[in-house]
Scaffold this motif. Structure first.
Motif, PDB file in Angstrom:
ATOM      1  N   ARG A  10       0.689  -0.968   0.062  1.00 48.31           N
ATOM      2  CA  ARG A  10      -0.044   0.187  -0.005  1.00 48.31           C
ATOM      3  C   ARG A  10       0.836   1.495  -0.017  1.00 48.31           C
ATOM      4  O   ARG A  10       0.618   2.285  -0.666  1.00 48.31           O
ATOM      5  N   GLN A  11       2.002   1.334   0.666  1.00 46.50           N
ATOM      6  CA  GLN A  11       2.772   2.402   0.872  1.00 46.50           C
ATOM      7  C   GLN A  11       3.658   2.552  -0.651  1.00 46.50           C
ATOM      8  O   GLN A  11       3.541   3.701  -0.971  1.00 46.50           O
ATOM      9  N   ALA A  12       3.778   1.450  -1.270  1.00 47.34           N
ATOM     10  CA  ALA A  12       4.623   1.556  -2.649  1.00 47.34           C
ATOM     11  C   ALA A  12       3.346   2.174  -3.740  1.00 47.34           C
ATOM     12  O   ALA A  12       3.771   3.027  -4.461  1.00 47.34           O
ATOM     13  N   LEU A  14       1.050   4.192  -2.851  1.00 43.90           N
ATOM     14  CA  LEU A  14       0.748   5.533  -2.462  1.00 43.90           C
ATOM     15  C   LEU A  14       2.020   6.471  -3.466  1.00 43.90           C
ATOM     16  O   LEU A  14       1.831   7.432  -4.137  1.00 43.90           O
ATOM     17  N   VAL A  15       3.220   6.048  -2.859  1.00 49.62           N
ATOM     18  CA  VAL A  15       4.452   6.596  -3.745  1.00 49.62           C
ATOM     19  C   VAL A  15       4.483   6.529  -4.927  1.00 49.62           C
ATOM     20  O   VAL A  15       5.028   7.508  -5.480  1.00 49.62           O
ATOM     21  N   LEU A  18       2.307   9.476  -6.194  1.00 48.61           N
ATOM     22  CA  LEU A  18       2.993  10.691  -5.650  1.00 48.61           C
ATOM     23  C   LEU A  18       4.177  10.976  -6.554  1.00 48.61           C
ATOM     24  O   LEU A  18       4.435  12.125  -6.808  1.00 48.61           O
ATOM     25  N   LEU A  19       5.117  10.088  -7.078  1.00 48.93           N
ATOM     26  CA  LEU A  19       6.345  10.351  -7.442  1.00 48.93           C
ATOM     27  C   LEU A  19       6.328   9.753  -9.085  1.00 48.93           C
ATOM     28  O   LEU A  19       6.995  10.211  -9.756  1.00 48.93           O
ATOM     29  N   PHE A  28      -8.143   7.477  -1.378  1.00 54.87           N
ATOM     30  CA  PHE A  28      -7.398   8.599  -1.294  1.00 54.87           C
ATOM     31  C   PHE A  28      -7.986   9.609  -2.136  1.00 54.87           C
ATOM     32  O   PHE A  28      -8.958   9.543  -3.129  1.00 54.87           O
ATOM     33  N   ILE A  33      -3.680  14.000  -3.309  1.00 59.00           N
ATOM     34  CA  ILE A  33      -2.488  13.434  -3.997  1.00 59.00           C
ATOM     35  C   ILE A  33      -1.947  14.323  -4.968  1.00 59.00           C
ATOM     36  O   ILE A  33      -0.541  14.525  -4.974  1.00 59.00           O
TER      37      ILE A  33
END
Lengths: 107, 256
Positions: A10-12, A14-15, A18-19, A28, A33
């Protein structure tokens, strides 16, 4: 999948959103975002200007546009320092003939 | 960019209303400390090693090299404690270069607790953990920010670094209730306090460390001081040195 693995995924996700222009993860707020992505990019650009004033001087008012173009498809990889990342930016600029050799300084 | 010690760059965060300074651990080489730091240490000013890159809230394996660097900086500056954030900095092979919020779920708390314990085993001094400023929130929070931090303290025996500007940011940006936050956290574990400036943009508060401190942030500092006298208060200012009036305003709140 362990709880840690699930959180990692889940963190990956989101990242990536974002990136790297990845999809907005479920639940979200897409506006947030976008705001966070812009803030992270602005910080990266500010760090670039501070760590490589030679590039900012060389490029003048084109710095922002060129940095944005370069960075848009090149999120900083884990384990790559800001300085190494910016060395890649400098190489990219050189390959496009966008650096004035006479003004180069030690980076 | 200048300051009274002739330093440039973000190695130093500012002000010591409560008699301490911070050094940004990632920007310091333990074997080559700046002279200014030695002068400060000679005068007995405590220097806290403050880290931003441990990603303690990250689900990927803790980077022991970073922990070892923080430990070495702490030893070099004779730090009474070190501090980090309740955050993660990257995932999936990408580094955001900044602090991102963790979901306030029990599963994420378990991961954070495990990482914090692992870091604590390698650090020579106590660890204080800081609440961050968020621009977005995870969709599935199970705990308030205050409860999340309280359980973190309970399970790891860490100290708290309360950033009142970040608390204000989260009140504006993600609906944190500041009074409830201050009620819920164990203030007896408060190590010190951060104050910082920021800007409002499109209805959100951005923590910049470069602008003036907002009155609402000073109000939160006063609210915190009414509950417990903070052991230290530090203004984070990464760019120009703040005007004396700004420092005086913070000191007035702390000493009221």
């Amino acid at each position: 999948m362990t709880a840690r693995d699930e959180l990692a995924a889940r963190q990956a996700e989101l990242v990536r959103a974002l990136l790297a222009g990845g999809p907005v993860p479920p639940g979200f707020d897409p506006d947030r975002i976008r705001v966070e992505a812009a803030a992270l990019h602005a910080k990266r650009r500010a760090v670039a200007e501070r760590l490589r004033p030679d590039l900012a001087d060389d490029l003048g008012e084109d710095f922002g546009t060129l940095f944005d173009t370069w960075a848009a498809t090149r999120p900083r990889r884990a384990g790559v320092s800001f300085r190494a990342d910016l060395a890649d930016f400098a190489s990219w600029l050189s390959s496009r003939g966008r650096r004035r050799p006479a003004l180069r300084r030690r980076g | 960019m200048s300051n009274p010690w002739g330093l440039s760059g973000p190695a130093f965060l500012w002000l010591y209303a409560g008699g301490l300074v911070e050094v940004l651990a990632e920007n310091v080489r333990p074997g080559a400390l700046p002279e200014s730091l030695r002068v400060l240490r000679g005068r007995g000013v405590p220097v806290v090693a403050h880290a931003v890159s441990l990603s303690l809230g990250g689900a990927e394996a803790l980077d022991h090299t970073r922990v070892a660097h923080l430990a070495a900086v702490a030893e070099a500056v004779d730090a009474p404690l070190v501090s980090e954030h309740v955050a993660f900095t990257g995932a999936g092979g990408l580094d955001s270069g900044h602090l991102l919020p963790v979901p306030r779920t029990r599963a994420a708390l378990d991961v954070l607790v495990s990482n914090v314990r692992a870091a604590q085993r390698e650090l020579p001094v106590p660890l204080a953990l800081e609440n961050i400023a968020a621009l977005l929130d995870w969709p599935d929070g199970e705990l308030t920010e205050g409860r999340f931090l309280a359980e973190l303290v309970e399970r790891t025996d860490c100290h708290l670094l309360v950033d009142v500007a970040n608390l204000h940011a989260n009140a504006v940006n993600i609906g944190t209730d500041p009074a409830r936050f201050l009620d819920e956290i164990p203030l007896e574990r408060l190590a010190y306090v951060h104050v910082a400036g920021g800007v409002n943009h499109d209805g959100l508060y951005h923590d910049t460390h470069a602008h003036a401190v907002h009155p609402e942030v000073l109000d939160l500092l006063a609210e915190l001081c009414a509950r417990v006298p903070p052991p230290g208060v530090l203004l984070e200012r990464d760019d120009d040195h703040p005007p004396d009036a700004e420092l005086a305003a913070i000191r007035a709140v702390v000493e009221a």
